[in-house]
Design a protein around this motif. Structure first.
Motif, PDB file in Angstrom:
ATOM      1  N   ARG A 309       0.838  -1.210   0.000  1.00 48.72           N
ATOM      2  CA  ARG A 309       0.000   0.000   0.000  1.00 48.72           C
ATOM      3  C   ARG A 309       0.869   1.255   0.000  1.00 48.72           C
ATOM      4  NH1 ARG A 309      -2.916  -2.923   4.051  1.00 48.72           N
ATOM      5  NH2 ARG A 309      -2.079  -1.523   5.665  1.00 48.72           N
ATOM      6  N   ARG A 313       0.955   4.074  -2.917  1.00 46.01           N
ATOM      7  CA  ARG A 313       0.679   5.468  -2.545  1.00 46.01           C
ATOM      8  C   ARG A 313       1.850   6.374  -2.933  1.00 46.01           C
ATOM      9  NH1 ARG A 313      -2.936   9.317  -1.950  1.00 46.01           N
ATOM     10  NH2 ARG A 313      -2.586  10.689  -0.189  1.00 46.01           N
ATOM     11  N   ALA A 360      -4.475   5.619  -6.257  1.00 46.48           N
ATOM     12  CA  ALA A 360      -5.618   6.456  -5.895  1.00 46.48           C
ATOM     13  C   ALA A 360      -5.694   7.665  -6.810  1.00 46.48           C
ATOM     14  CB  ALA A 360      -5.481   6.900  -4.439  1.00 46.48           C
ATOM     15  N   PRO A 570     -12.729   5.903  12.743  1.00 41.71           N
ATOM     16  CA  PRO A 570     -12.183   6.068  11.384  1.00 41.71           C
ATOM     17  C   PRO A 570     -12.852   7.227  10.653  1.00 41.71           C
ATOM     18  CG  PRO A 570     -12.652   3.752  11.842  1.00 41.71           C
ATOM     19  CD  PRO A 570     -13.264   4.531  12.960  1.00 41.71           C
ATOM     20  N   GLY A 572     -11.101   8.389   7.490  1.00 42.06           N
ATOM     21  CA  GLY A 572     -10.421   8.506   6.215  1.00 42.06           C
ATOM     22  C   GLY A 572      -9.072   9.180   6.357  1.00 42.06           C
ATOM     23  N   LYS A 573      -8.452   9.444   5.207  1.00 39.71           N
ATOM     24  CA  LYS A 573      -7.101  10.008   5.199  1.00 39.71           C
ATOM     25  C   LYS A 573      -7.082  11.507   5.479  1.00 39.71           C
ATOM     26  CE  LYS A 573      -5.180   6.094   3.955  1.00 39.71           C
ATOM     27  NZ  LYS A 573      -4.280   5.345   4.855  1.00 39.71           N
ATOM     28  N   GLU A 637      -9.641   3.783   6.599  1.00 36.17           N
ATOM     29  CA  GLU A 637     -10.670   4.444   5.801  1.00 36.17           C
ATOM     30  C   GLU A 637     -11.957   4.574   6.618  1.00 36.17           C
ATOM     31  OE1 GLU A 637     -10.056   5.769   3.035  1.00 36.17           O
ATOM     32  OE2 GLU A 637      -8.114   4.858   2.554  1.00 36.17           O
ATOM     33  N   ARG A 638     -12.892   5.327   6.084  1.00 37.23           N
ATOM     34  CA  ARG A 638     -14.131   5.583   6.827  1.00 37.23           C
ATOM     35  C   ARG A 638     -14.914   4.302   7.111  1.00 37.23           C
ATOM     36  NH1 ARG A 638     -15.773  10.875   7.145  1.00 37.23           N
ATOM     37  NH2 ARG A 638     -14.558  12.377   5.926  1.00 37.23           N
ATOM     38  N   ASP A 639     -14.837   3.331   6.197  1.00 39.72           N
ATOM     39  CA  ASP A 639     -15.616   2.112   6.373  1.00 39.72           C
ATOM     40  C   ASP A 639     -14.827   1.008   7.075  1.00 39.72           C
ATOM     41  OD1 ASP A 639     -13.800   1.773   4.377  1.00 39.72           O
ATOM     42  OD2 ASP A 639     -15.186   0.840   2.946  1.00 39.72           O
ATOM     43  N   ALA A 640     -13.657   1.356   7.665  1.00 37.97           N
ATOM     44  CA  ALA A 640     -12.848   0.347   8.355  1.00 37.97           C
ATOM     45  C   ALA A 640     -13.479  -0.022   9.692  1.00 37.97           C
ATOM     46  CB  ALA A 640     -11.431   0.864   8.560  1.00 37.97           C
TER      47      ALA A 640
END
Length: 731
Positions: A309, A313, A360, A570, A572-573, A637-640
């Motif tokens: 990852r 990135r 990304a 969480p 996100g970045k 991430e937001r959905d982690a």
């Protein structure tokens, strides 16, 4: 450090001439502005007024050389206008000692306080006081004084006009700051190949951030190459560290490590190419080997998990850096042919275009930071001065010292049988700075430069017997030489200034024997007064080192806590709170570095924090910030899946670092029991990602390293038994 060694070091520093990149075109422009003002003044008012009004153009040109991110015309206008006001007020009271001394004290005190608003404002304000002491002796009537002040404002206007008409690397300082940041990251990438936990100095990134703060007019006219690259550079650093660190990346040896070393070397080459393009305003010329390193599909086959990852990135960020550095506006597509030749940019820098390795989308460029205009700067400067107007403030102590020395120097100079007594306070004001090393080194340089400059100018006067025109020409030449050599050291600059003043006053009708002996003696008197004032009323940095270290610990603790808390929540970045905490931690880091550097030159014995302990503690805090940065690079991430125990660890970090900072200020060794208990509770719940668990454990390890470093301080730091940290304790 003993006084003997401190004086020896500051003397060597003051007399050193450094090899710097010269800027002859800028020096020529400043000398041309001075020549215009002198010629106009000679034609309209005669030699006496020309000798004084030349200081306006002289000082305005010096203001444009300061390391400031403001437009140069603004600096020239502000310098000329403020010098004109100072001179006129000085003349109104100059003939009455009982009125002039209070004005001198108040004006010098305010000039000393102005250092709170930044070094550029401080230098301009101090120079205004020094020039005022010279120029108020020249006019004889209020009308001439008003014309004299108007010519000083005219000098600033001339220099500002020349800067607009003949720009020389208009955005050069901004380009250099951004290029230095990218070059520092390129060097960091290469060092990580051999030392995966290498330290990184954030100063270039902070300098680039300061350069990115623009006025509204600058934001509309800045080059395309300065759009967004700084924000990308900020995001590259944690990715580089994450890719190299064995704790969260790949093993220390083996094929994965070899692949990481290859990627880091390629990243360094690409960042260097982007830095060169931004510095010189040219297209990016990438080395083919570096492009091939990111293009090969072997990365996805060799690396896996967090390392893969990070590599993906890194390729995406480098692609965006090169697109931006190529000068392509954000709203336009970025054809790779505008930067180099061959395949498309995404194909050249992306490890793969398929599956999970697909990079990304490009990061949106950072919005320019706002810088207040000159009028908006006034309330900002007032607030900064009010913050420093408190007991114990180094700026307040400097203002008190410089105002006292100016008044005392003026009285002593008038009492001595030389005449021109203003040279003593002028020399003192010009050399005094808020810290010890600069004050003493500048005092030595000013006296040495005065001897050299006066000797050379005297020889020329004796041999050539110049008249008004030739004296004016020689003064302009000396000023131009000073502009050229200004950055090589104080000795060369002061020699040119001394010769400039001799020729300039000679243009006004004063012969060399009226100026040379008294200038040398009174310069020595002013320098000795400045040095004596700092010795009697110092503002040592050494006693404040513990406070600086504690502030850095609190800032890093807050940064680490915010990062850890995002594993429980969480988001996100893109996390503004993480960014804000990181900037505060960097500010505290830079404050510590500056304080430690000043403390090493002071003739003061340490007070509970030796040099060795300070270095070890700084090393531990470096690693604390690095670990927090590694965890930031892998924010979920937001959905982690949330990690609820991370919230408890974040709260423990905040509280423990605040308590630890209090212990450091009180000369005790901090303990980290609450943090260890929170980490143990986290282990009981289970951690889904090894990066998260390993990063949390490394945070505790670095905090304990800090305690070990502080436990070696002599005299011994006390510690309550209940707070005794685990691990080795050194008496």
């Amino acid at each position: 450090m003993s006084w003997f060694r401190a004086l020896k070091d500051t003397t060597r520093s003051g007399l050193t001439v450094e090899r710097k990149r010269l800027e002859p075109l800028i020096a020529l422009r400043g000398a041309a502005g001075l020549a215009i003002v002198v010629a106009v003044s000679l034609t309209l008012f005669g030699p006496a007024v020309a000798a004084g009004s030349a200081f306006g153009a002289f000082q305005a040109a010096i203001a444009t050389f300061q390391r400031s991110w403001r437009p140069r015309p603004e600096l020239a206008l502000a310098s000329g206008a403020s010098l004109g006001i100072s001179t006129f007020l000085g003349y109104l009271t100059g003939s009455h000692l009982v009125l002039f001394l209070p004005l001198l004290a108040v004006w010098t005190f305010l000039a000393g306080l102005s250092w709170a608003a930044g070094p550029t404002i401080g230098i301009i304000a101090s120079s205004n006081v020094a020039m005022m002491l010279v120029t108020i002796t020249l006019p004889t009537t209020i009308g001439e004084a008003a014309g004299h002040a108007a010519m000083m404002v005219f000098g600033g206007l001339v220099q500002a006009t020349l800067v607009i008409l003949f720009p020389v690397r208009r955005w050069g300082a901004h380009r250099d700051a951004l290029a230095d940041a990218l070059a520092a990251e390129a060097d960091y990438a290469r060092r990580l190949r051999h030392d995966p936990v290498a330290e990184f100095d954030p100063a270039p990134l902070m300098l680039a951030r300061n350069a990115a703060a623009l006025t509204p007019r600058q934001a509309r006219t800045r080059p395309a190459q300065l759009h967004g690259t700084r924000g990308l550079a900020e995001r590259i650093r944690p990715v580089l560290a994450s890719l190299a660190d064995p704790a969260v990346g790949v093993p220390a040896e083996g094929p994965e490590r070899d692949r990481v070393r290859e990627l880091l070397a390629a990243a360094g080459s690409i960042l260097d190419a982007a830095a060169r393009a931004i510095r010189h305003g040219t297209p990016v010329d990438l080395p083919s080997g570096a492009i091939a390193a990111f293009r090969t599909p072997d990365t996805g086959a060799i690396l896996s998990g967090p390392a893969q990852r990070a590599a993906t990135r890194l390729g995406s960020l480098l692609r965006d850096v090169v697109e931006t550095a190529g000068g392509v506006p954000e709203r336009e597509p970025a054809p790779w042919k505008r930067v180099t030749t061959g395949a498309g940019l995404r194909d050249r820098l992306s490890p793969s275009r398929r599956g999970p390795d697909r990079p990304a989308p490009p990061d949106r460029p950072a919005r320019p930071l706002s810088r207040p205009t000159l009028l908006q700067l006034v309330p900002v400067a007032v607030r900064a001065i009010r913050r420093e107007a408190r007991p114990g403030s180094p700026i307040l102590r400097h203002a008190t010292r410089v105002s006292t020395v100016a008044v005392a120097g003026y009285l002593i100079g008038n009492a001595l049988p030389f005449g021109h007594g203003y040279w003593a306070p002028m020399s003192a004001v010009m050399v005094m700075r808020p810290d010890f090393s600069q004050t003493y080194s500048r005092a030595v340089a000013r006296f040495g430069g005065t001897l050299v400059g006066v000797a050379l100018a005297t020889a020329v006067v004796q041999l050539a017997h110049p008249g008004t025109g030739l004296s004016a020409t020689l003064a302009v030449l000396c000023a131009g030489l000073m502009y050229l050599l200004m950055r090589t050291g104080q000795l060369a600059a002061q020699a040119c200034v001394a010769a400039y003043v001799v020729f300039l006053l000679g243009m006004g009708g004063q012969t060399w024997d009226q100026t040379v002996p008294e200038r040398v003696v009174l310069t020595l008197v002013g320098g000795l007064l400045a040095m004596l004032a700092y010795a009697l009323y110092p503002a040592w940095e050494t006693p404040r080192l513990r406070t600086r270290l504690a502030d850095w610990l609190v800032a890093l603790g807050a940064y680490a806590a915010v990062v850890v808390d995002h594993y429980a929540h969480p988001a996100g970045k893109a996390c503004p709170d993480v960014r804000e905490a990181l900037l505060k931690a960097r500010d505290a880091h830079i404050a510590w570095q500056d304080a430690a550097a000043r403390a090493r030159t002071e003739p003061v014995r340490h007070r509970g924090l030796s040099n060795a302990a300070a270095d070890d503690a700084a090393h531990a805090l470096h690693h604390l910030g690095r670990v927090a940065m590694l965890m930031e690079a892998h924010l979920p991430e937001r959905d982690a899946t949330p990690v609820p125990a991370a919230a408890a660890l974040a709260d423990a970090l905040r509280a423990a670092t605040r308590d630890g900072a209090r212990a450091i200020r009180e000369r005790r060794v901090p303990g980290w029991k609450p943090v260890r208990e929170a980490l143990d509770a986290w282990d009981g719940e289970g951690v889904p990602d090894r990066v998260v668990r390993r990063g949390a454990g490394m945070l505790v390890e670095t905090l304990e390293e800090l305690s070990d470093a502080l436990d070696t301080v002599a005299p011994p730091m006390t510690l309550k038994p209940a707070e005794k940290p685990d691990g080795p304790q050194h008496p």
